[in-house]
Design a protein around this motif. Structure first.
Motif, short mmCIF file in Angstrom:
data_model
loop_
_atom_site.label_atom_id
_atom_site.label_comp_id
_atom_site.label_asym_id
_atom_site.label_seq_id
_atom_site.Cartn_x
_atom_site.Cartn_y
_atom_site.Cartn_z
N THR A 10 0.82 -1.21 0.00
CA THR A 10 0.00 0.00 0.00
C THR A 10 0.85 1.26 0.00
O THR A 10 0.52 2.24 -0.67
CB THR A 10 -0.93 -0.01 1.23
N GLY A 144 -1.87 -0.88 4.34
CA GLY A 144 -3.31 -1.07 4.27
C GLY A 144 -3.84 -2.13 5.19
O GLY A 144 -5.00 -2.09 5.60
N ARG A 169 -3.96 3.48 5.82
CA ARG A 169 -5.41 3.43 6.03
C ARG A 169 -5.81 4.25 7.26
O ARG A 169 -6.77 5.02 7.23
CB ARG A 169 -5.87 1.98 6.19
#
Length: 328
Positions: A10, A144, A169
């Motif tokens: 991510t 993430g 996130r």
């Protein structure tokens, strides 16, 4: 055999080119590094909110994929395993990314499920850290998601769980000011604790005898504790920090502004804005594990930091199941 693992996460994309010892050349280390590199590409930018990989994030990441392909060819790589993780599996337009990777490398990228990511991570962790008391709980804290794997040194997975919390996130969802407010931190903690409650239904933390922390947040916490002025993998790998030491460093990352974090000589510029969120996830995990093992016969008192993770697992996979690139 010369192999490569590529991990498109991510927040970062990483490459490991390594030689794998054959039966005629036994070695304590399964892998001998040839090239190990990492770039921040932020592939998961905005995915939590939009459900799609952003065009500029794709462009940044594919730029490095092209570089990695060229380097793999120059170094005579015979087999490649390319893994895409949380951001890609959450994105509706993932095929746009995987098709471009296929074109660059000539191999099909694996979009790993949380369980597959956990297993590959654990294989990488135990490739070096085999002498720890069993069972080992390996925690791979990504941008993430965060993978939890309970297993043994011979590779047996007892249980695993993929938490939908990570540094990017949590930063995008909750920690919106610099530094974050108490209310933002509290909201993020609640989110993390809810995922931990789900994780506990699958992974019995109280069974663990060793905790091993992996990936950029954990290594950055360790580097700060060690007072490093530049990133030194050899100094970081295998370092043991008590839970109190981890707690103190995580509090520091959460409380200071980005300008202070950016002054750290070991800190990659692309990690400055998300390290506080990652530290919060790591702090909550460590507190939960300390609590769950406190009454056991051998309570866990802290964590070992490992530089060996899913990237090593991918390289080992490339050796075990050859996947030749297009130039082979």
């Amino acid at each position: 055999m010369r192999v490569a693992g590529i991990d498109a996460g991510t927040n970062s994309i990483r490459l490991l080119i390594a030689d794998v010892a054959g039966p005629a050349a036994p070695s304590k280390k399964a892998l001998s590094d040839v090239v190990r590199r990492m770039e921040i590409s932020r592939l998961g930018q905005g995915v939590d909110r939009t459900g799609k990989l952003a065009p500029d994030a794709l462009e940044r990441t594919l730029h490095f994929v092209a570089e990695y392909a060229q380097q793999c060819q120059e170094y005579g790589v015979e087999s490649i395993r390319f893994a895409a993780t949380s951001a890609t599996r959450d994105a509706a337009n993932r095929e746009e990314f995987t098709a471009a990777v296929r074109h660059a490398l000539g191999v099909d990228p694996q979009v790993l499920s949380g369980e597959e990511e956990a297993r590959t991570t654990f294989a990488g962790a135990i490739s070096i850290h085999r002498d720890c008391p069993d069972p080992m709980l390996a925690v791979d804290l990504g941008g993430g998601s965060t993978e939890l794997v309970l297993g043994t040194a011979d590779g047996e997975i007892l249980s695993s769980f993929s938490m939908d919390v990570g540094s990017v996130r949590m930063r995008e969802r909750h920690l919106l000011t610099d530094p974050p407010t108490a209310a933002q931190i509290a909201a993020a903690r609640a989110d993390i604790q809810a995922e931990l409650a789900r994780a506990r239904q699958v992974v019995d933390f109280s069974q663990a005898r060793t905790l091993v922390g992996l990936a950029g947040t954990v290594t950055s916490v360790t580097a700060k504790f060690l007072g490093l002025t530049s990133y030194d993998p050899a100094a970081i790998d295998g370092t043991f920090l008590t839970f109190d030491q981890i707690d103190t460093v995580c509090d520091w990352y959460l409380s200071v502004p980005a300008a202070e974090r950016a002054k750290l000589g070991f800190m990659h510029p692309g990690r400055v804005d998300v390290i506080g969120a990652g530290a919060l996830v790591w702090q909550e995990l460590c507190r939960a594990i300390a609590s769950e093992t406190a009454e056991s016969a051998a309570p866990i008192l802290g964590s070992i930091t490992s530089e060996h993770d899913i990237l090593d697992g991918l390289a080992l996979w490339a050796a075990a199941e050859p996947n030749p690139p297009r130039w082979q």
